[in-house]
Design an enzyme around this catalytic site. Structure first.
Site, PDB file in Angstrom:
ATOM      1  N   THR A  72       1.317  -0.944  -4.319  1.00  0.00           N
ATOM      2  CA  THR A  72       2.316   0.120  -4.175  1.00  0.00           C
ATOM      3  C   THR A  72       2.242   1.059  -5.379  1.00  0.00           C
ATOM      4  OG1 THR A  72       3.777  -1.238  -2.829  1.00  0.00           O
ATOM      5  CG2 THR A  72       4.806   0.578  -4.032  1.00  0.00           C
ATOM      6  N   THR A  73       2.103   2.341  -5.100  1.00  0.00           N
ATOM      7  CA  THR A  73       2.005   3.372  -6.132  1.00  0.00           C
ATOM      8  C   THR A  73       3.293   4.189  -6.157  1.00  0.00           C
ATOM      9  OG1 THR A  73      -0.380   3.539  -5.853  1.00  0.00           O
ATOM     10  CG2 THR A  73       0.715   5.456  -6.814  1.00  0.00           C
TER      11      THR A  73
ATOM     12  N   MET B 141       0.793  -1.209   0.000  1.00  0.00           N
ATOM     13  CA  MET B 141       0.000   0.000   0.000  1.00  0.00           C
ATOM     14  C   MET B 141       0.839   1.281   0.000  1.00  0.00           C
ATOM     15  SD  MET B 141      -3.332   0.128   2.270  1.00  0.00           S
ATOM     16  CE  MET B 141      -2.277  -0.686   3.465  1.00  0.00           C
ATOM     17  N   PRO B 142       2.168   1.164   0.040  1.00  0.00           N
ATOM     18  CA  PRO B 142       2.944   2.414   0.118  1.00  0.00           C
ATOM     19  C   PRO B 142       2.700   3.313  -1.090  1.00  0.00           C
ATOM     20  CG  PRO B 142       4.336   0.531   0.574  1.00  0.00           C
ATOM     21  CD  PRO B 142       3.043  -0.018   0.066  1.00  0.00           C
ATOM     22  N   TYR B 143       2.970   4.581  -0.860  1.00  0.00           N
ATOM     23  CA  TYR B 143       2.912   5.593  -1.909  1.00  0.00           C
ATOM     24  C   TYR B 143       4.277   6.273  -1.950  1.00  0.00           C
ATOM     25  CZ  TYR B 143       2.120  10.111  -4.071  1.00  0.00           C
ATOM     26  OH  TYR B 143       2.232  11.218  -4.870  1.00  0.00           O
TER      27      TYR B 143
END
Lengths: 67, 67, 67, 67, 67, 67
Positions: free
Chosen positions: C40-41, C1-3
């Protein structure tokens, strides 16, 4: 796939209010741009009023005056 | 000279893990783009799970369901 | 889920280089923090050298001097 | 209407110092670009030194060495 | 006073769609948190698909595969 | 070591004006907080007026009305 960052002053927004904000902005991106909600990320930053300036003055000070 | 901002959920990442992340992303910018590591800045933001939404719902809630 | 947001000067980074950067930073978050790569974006911003300052001076000017 | 985000390490900047920073940057945008101060927003983020990397290393570590 | 930054891929969003997005997110902050719309700022960034990564790969490539 | 991001509408700010802004904000961080100018980074983003909303409406529209 959109990414949304919302900055608000730290004023005791509840988990329920933040949940409504996340749901609402995600749906808005579906409705206006047809974006995929599954990969829409929303991050809310709550900022101390000493650290937020408007009109050249900290919000802490603006609020004391308007009391 | 690159600037990197990494946002992760606040989950108890240790100082050692964050150190590895800083070192790794700085080296990656050297390897892929030939950037100067000396002036590469990395900032890690750890975000409460109530404040991070995915798929229109707070991560707090997504995790409770998946327990 | 990190950005992850990476800002670099606009210097003709190729699509291949940016692809390597995206792959590398996503893998780094798996390796250091056990993050899920699927969500992850990574967003890369390329910034004109007139709009990037270091040491109080635009990069455009710093580069002219060092030629 | 400008929006300014200033990130500094968390080092005990006082409310007075942050007030001076907000006032100064708002005035600078008036002086250099003729911007309207009334709608200028400034947000200051204070970042833990474990979470700020320079030259591939956390600021926490850089400071210990330079003591 | 909220500040909202929305990042979307550059896909030909029209001025009308962006207008609807600005109006909608501003109203949402009124409805969920009672924020003042007059000082709510919304900034939309449109990002090239080469510069947006998801799951470790550029969106340009993800879209070619799904054609 | 500070990092400053300044977002303004795209209105033809000149390289000279942006140079003055970079110099000014870097010096301000020296004067108010004693920061090291050598490692201060400033990034200016110029945003199309269709993509900037204030009071729930795009700046493009606000400006047409005020003509």
């Amino acid at each position: 796939m959109p990414y949304v960052n919302i900055k608000i002053t730290r004023d005791g927004a509840t988990a329920e209010q933040k949940k409504a904000l996340i749901a609402g902005v995600t749906q808005l991106l579906v409705d206006t741009l047809g974006k995929n909600p599954a990969t829409t990320t929303v991050i809310i930053d709550e900022i101390d009023t000493d650290n937020w300036g408007l009109g050249g003055r900290p919000v802490t000070e603006l609020r004391q005056e308007s009391k």
